[in-house]
Design an enzyme around this catalytic site. Structure first.
Site, PDB file in Angstrom:
ATOM      1  N   GLU A 168       0.802  -1.237   0.000  1.00 56.14           N
ATOM      2  CA  GLU A 168       0.000   0.000   0.000  1.00 56.14           C
ATOM      3  C   GLU A 168       0.834   1.286   0.000  1.00 56.14           C
ATOM      4  OE1 GLU A 168      -2.776  -0.508   3.231  1.00 56.14           O
ATOM      5  OE2 GLU A 168      -3.548  -2.371   2.410  1.00 56.14           O
ATOM      6  N   ASN A 209       2.008  -5.173  -3.206  1.00 61.16           N
ATOM      7  CA  ASN A 209       0.610  -5.490  -2.880  1.00 61.16           C
ATOM      8  C   ASN A 209      -0.163  -4.215  -2.556  1.00 61.16           C
ATOM      9  OD1 ASN A 209      -1.398  -7.590  -2.156  1.00 61.16           O
ATOM     10  ND2 ASN A 209      -1.186  -6.803  -0.071  1.00 61.16           N
ATOM     11  N   HIS A 245     -10.512  -5.907  -2.324  1.00 59.83           N
ATOM     12  CA  HIS A 245     -11.563  -5.673  -1.326  1.00 59.83           C
ATOM     13  C   HIS A 245     -12.707  -4.967  -2.050  1.00 59.83           C
ATOM     14  CE1 HIS A 245      -9.190  -6.963   2.079  1.00 59.83           C
ATOM     15  NE2 HIS A 245      -8.193  -6.176   1.709  1.00 59.83           N
ATOM     16  N   GLU A 273      -6.315 -10.549  -1.260  1.00 58.19           N
ATOM     17  CA  GLU A 273      -7.123 -10.272  -0.058  1.00 58.19           C
ATOM     18  C   GLU A 273      -8.608 -10.212  -0.409  1.00 58.19           C
ATOM     19  OE1 GLU A 273      -5.673  -6.924   2.221  1.00 58.19           O
ATOM     20  OE2 GLU A 273      -3.583  -7.418   1.805  1.00 58.19           O
ATOM     21  N   ASP A 275     -12.354 -10.121  -0.695  1.00 57.31           N
ATOM     22  CA  ASP A 275     -13.633 -10.202   0.029  1.00 57.31           C
ATOM     23  C   ASP A 275     -14.613  -9.235  -0.646  1.00 57.31           C
ATOM     24  OD1 ASP A 275     -12.683  -7.778   1.085  1.00 57.31           O
ATOM     25  OD2 ASP A 275     -12.573  -8.493   3.156  1.00 57.31           O
TER      26      ASP A 275
HETATM   27  O1  G3I Z   1      -4.910  -8.534  18.881  1.00 62.14           O
HETATM   28  C1  G3I Z   1      -5.316  -7.292  19.478  1.00 62.14           C
HETATM   29  C2  G3I Z   1      -6.043  -7.521  20.766  1.00 62.14           C
HETATM   30  O2  G3I Z   1      -5.163  -8.102  21.677  1.00 62.14           O
HETATM   31  C3  G3I Z   1      -6.583  -6.206  21.261  1.00 62.14           C
HETATM   32  O3  G3I Z   1      -7.344  -6.402  22.405  1.00 62.14           O
HETATM   33  C4  G3I Z   1      -7.438  -5.518  20.207  1.00 62.14           C
HETATM   34  C5  G3I Z   1      -7.925  -4.150  20.648  1.00 62.14           C
HETATM   35  O4  G3I Z   1      -8.171  -3.328  19.555  1.00 62.14           O
HETATM   36  O5  G3I Z   1      -6.666  -5.348  19.049  1.00 62.14           O
HETATM   37  C6  G3I Z   1      -6.195  -6.568  18.493  1.00 62.14           C
HETATM   38  O6  G3I Z   1      -5.453  -6.301  17.377  1.00 62.14           O
HETATM   39  C7  G3I Z   1      -6.168  -5.909  16.220  1.00 62.14           C
HETATM   40  C8  G3I Z   1      -5.874  -6.889  15.109  1.00 62.14           C
HETATM   41  O7  G3I Z   1      -6.491  -6.463  13.904  1.00 62.14           O
HETATM   42  C9  G3I Z   1      -6.352  -8.296  15.415  1.00 62.14           C
HETATM   43  O8  G3I Z   1      -7.745  -8.305  15.521  1.00 62.14           O
HETATM   44  C10 G3I Z   1      -5.735  -4.516  15.834  1.00 62.14           C
HETATM   45  O9  G3I Z   1      -6.155  -3.596  16.801  1.00 62.14           O
HETATM   46  C11 G3I Z   1      -6.324  -4.139  14.494  1.00 62.14           C
HETATM   47  O10 G3I Z   1      -5.742  -2.925  14.065  1.00 62.14           O
HETATM   48  C12 G3I Z   1      -6.010  -5.215  13.483  1.00 62.14           C
HETATM   49  O11 G3I Z   1      -6.659  -4.895  12.274  1.00 62.14           O
HETATM   50  C13 G3I Z   1      -6.092  -5.488  11.120  1.00 62.14           C
HETATM   51  C14 G3I Z   1      -5.771  -4.412  10.110  1.00 62.14           C
HETATM   52  O12 G3I Z   1      -5.246  -5.003   8.935  1.00 62.14           O
HETATM   53  C15 G3I Z   1      -4.781  -3.438  10.715  1.00 62.14           C
HETATM   54  O13 G3I Z   1      -3.891  -2.963   9.905  1.00 62.14           O
HETATM   55  C16 G3I Z   1      -7.086  -6.466  10.532  1.00 62.14           C
HETATM   56  O14 G3I Z   1      -7.276  -7.558  11.428  1.00 62.14           O
HETATM   57  C17 G3I Z   1      -6.570  -6.975   9.192  1.00 62.14           C
HETATM   58  O15 G3I Z   1      -7.594  -7.704   8.552  1.00 62.14           O
HETATM   59  C18 G3I Z   1      -6.202  -5.818   8.294  1.00 62.14           C
HETATM   60  O16 G3I Z   1      -5.641  -6.366   7.109  1.00 62.14           O
HETATM   61  C19 G3I Z   1      -5.325  -5.413   6.076  1.00 62.14           C
HETATM   62  C20 G3I Z   1      -4.111  -5.943   5.340  1.00 62.14           C
HETATM   63  O17 G3I Z   1      -3.063  -6.201   6.242  1.00 62.14           O
HETATM   64  C21 G3I Z   1      -3.678  -4.969   4.255  1.00 62.14           C
HETATM   65  N1  G3I Z   1      -4.753  -4.662   3.357  1.00 62.14           N
HETATM   66  C22 G3I Z   1      -6.006  -4.212   3.996  1.00 62.14           C
HETATM   67  C23 G3I Z   1      -6.451  -5.230   5.041  1.00 62.14           C
HETATM   68  C24 G3I Z   1      -7.781  -4.832   5.650  1.00 62.14           C
HETATM   69  O18 G3I Z   1      -7.673  -3.623   6.363  1.00 62.14           O
END
Ligand code: G3I
Length: 374
Positions: A168, A209, A245, A273, A275
């Site tokens: 990105e 990516n 996405h 990715e 969806d």
């Molecule tokens: O694991 C912690 C947990 O311990 C905590 O209590 C909680 C509180 O907010 O956060 C948890 O971590 C989160 C993590 O996902 C797991 O659920 C993070 O805050 C959250 O920011 C994170 O979001 C991820 C996001 O990327 C962040 O960058 C998403 O799961 C993930 O699907 C998303 O993936 C991205 C790709 O990497 C790049 N392309 C877009 C895609 C969708 O946004």
């Protein structure tokens, strides 16, 4: 006319090892071949994709692998995985120079126990950087980036099919995103990242990516120009990850054309990715179009959905995945399976996969351009 870049060391090994996984997946999943016919009807996504030499994967989280329905759906339907978060910079190097691979290692171990291939996501991204990175400037940031890539890609060397080296880094207008990476290091940082990844894991394919590369548009034009430049100058790059996405209303009128132009340029494309927010036949139609587009492009090597079940999707309220929150197959699942099976015959088969003898010949003649390969 773009000249071919030098073949990356180790490419031969990666291609061969993936071929082994694909072959194994076909046998394990019990593809039903109709005697005397060129067509086969597989009853899982992974087996259906494998018929045309492709993978079908899912983004997963290690903490869900203990849930029976999650694990059984993954193991039955998919033959590739990527870590949704566990291999990102904040997860793997929370403190400078102190690496933590527990989550990523769990995913790789699970994949290997199931004969699945593994995508790597992601070595460098402006988001999910640990706090210590955000304060770095100039050469300190450059050195930290190279050290991070070296540490992570070396740890997983030989076990990753393709890495999202950089994630990105472009704006919607095709210019570079003004992240801390861009502002502190200038235009050369992406190239440096790819060179560091190549040195650390010569066997992995190296991808750029991004999202909103779902057609011929200003953003994909910008990425195209970068890839064209990299190939012309011999910067190691093998693939572009088209995140995909989408929603059920997305315009896909130039989706396949965009995959094809990157393929024609000389890199693989991967749907990384996928969806699709929505439901029913409208959602299924978009999934079908994406899948048909991939299998129509010889260098589209596989599809990964960004999760398995709506239950754990990052955008769960959009119900964007192939399995609902109770792990039931949705209409979209059937559409994807049908599209993959339709490609299983001669018409959809990838034609850019040299056999072992061809690989050996290429390895002996690295300086000779090979048609269809960079
Ligand atoms: O694991 C912690 C947990 O311990 C905590 O209590 C909680 C509180 O907010 O956060 C948890 O971590 C989160 C993590 O996902 C797991 O659920 C993070 O805050 C959250 O920011 C994170 O979001 C991820 C996001 O990327 C962040 O960058 C998403 O799961 C993930 O699907 C998303 O993936 C991205 C790709 O990497 C790049 N392309 C877009 C895609 C969708 O946004």
């Amino acid at each position: 006319m773009i000249s071919s870049s030098p073949m990356r060391r180790g490419r031969r090994l990666v291609r061969l090892s993936v071929a082994v996984v694909v072959t194994g997946g076909l046998a394990a999943a019990g593809v039903v071949m109709s005697t005397g016919s060129a067509t086969a009807q597989a009853d899982t996504l992974g087996a259906a994709a494998a018929q045309s030499g492709r993978y079908f994967g899912a983004a997963i989280a290690p903490n869900f692998l203990g849930e029976a329905d999650y694990a059984s759906t993954l193991n039955t339907e998919f033959n590739s995985v990527v870590a949704e978060n566990a291999m990102k910079w904040d997860a793997t190097e929370p403190n400078q120079g102190q690496f933590s691979f527990s989550g990523g290692d769990a995913i790789v171990a699970h994949a290997q126990s199931q004969g699945m291939s593994v995508r790597g996501h992601t070595l460098v991204w402006h988001a999910q950087q640990p706090g210590w990175v955000q304060g770095l400037t100039g050469d300190s940031l450059r050195q930290a980036m190279v050290d991070h890539i070296t540490g992570v890609a070396s740890h997983y060397a030989g076990q990753i099919y393709s890495w999202d080296v950089v994630n990105e880094a472009f704006e919607e207008d095709g210019s570079r995103r003004q992240s801390n990476l861009q502002q502190q290091m200038g235009d050369g940082w992406i190239e440096e990242a790819f060179r560091a990844a190549d040195a650390a894991d010569p066997d992995a394919r190296l991808c750029y990516n991004d999202y909103n590369l779902d057609g011929v548009n200003a953003k994909s034009d910008g990425v195209y120009a970068m890839v064209e430049d990299f190939l012309a100058r011999g910067v190691p790059i093998d693939c572009v990850g088209i995140q995909t996405h989408l929603s059920q209303d997305s315009d896909l009128s130039t989706y396949q054309e965009n995959l094809q132009r990157f393929s024609d340029l000389g890199v693989d494309v991967e749907i990384t990715e996928l969806d699709v927010g929505g439901s029913g036949s409208a959602q299924a139609d978009v999934y079908r179009t994406v899948t048909e587009s991939c299998v129509a492009v010889a260098r589209c090597t596989g599809i990964t959905t960004w999760g398995i079940t709506d239950k754990y999707s990052w955008r769960g309220q959009d119900t964007p995945l192939l399995f609902d929150a109770n792990y039931q197959k949705k209409e979209a699942y059937t559409a994807v399976l049908e599209a993959l099976n339709a490609a299983g015959g001669a018409s959809g088969e990838r034609d850019d996969q040299p056999d072992a003898a061809a690989y050996d010949q290429m390895a002996r003649r690295e300086s000779v351009p090979v048609p269809g390969l960079v």
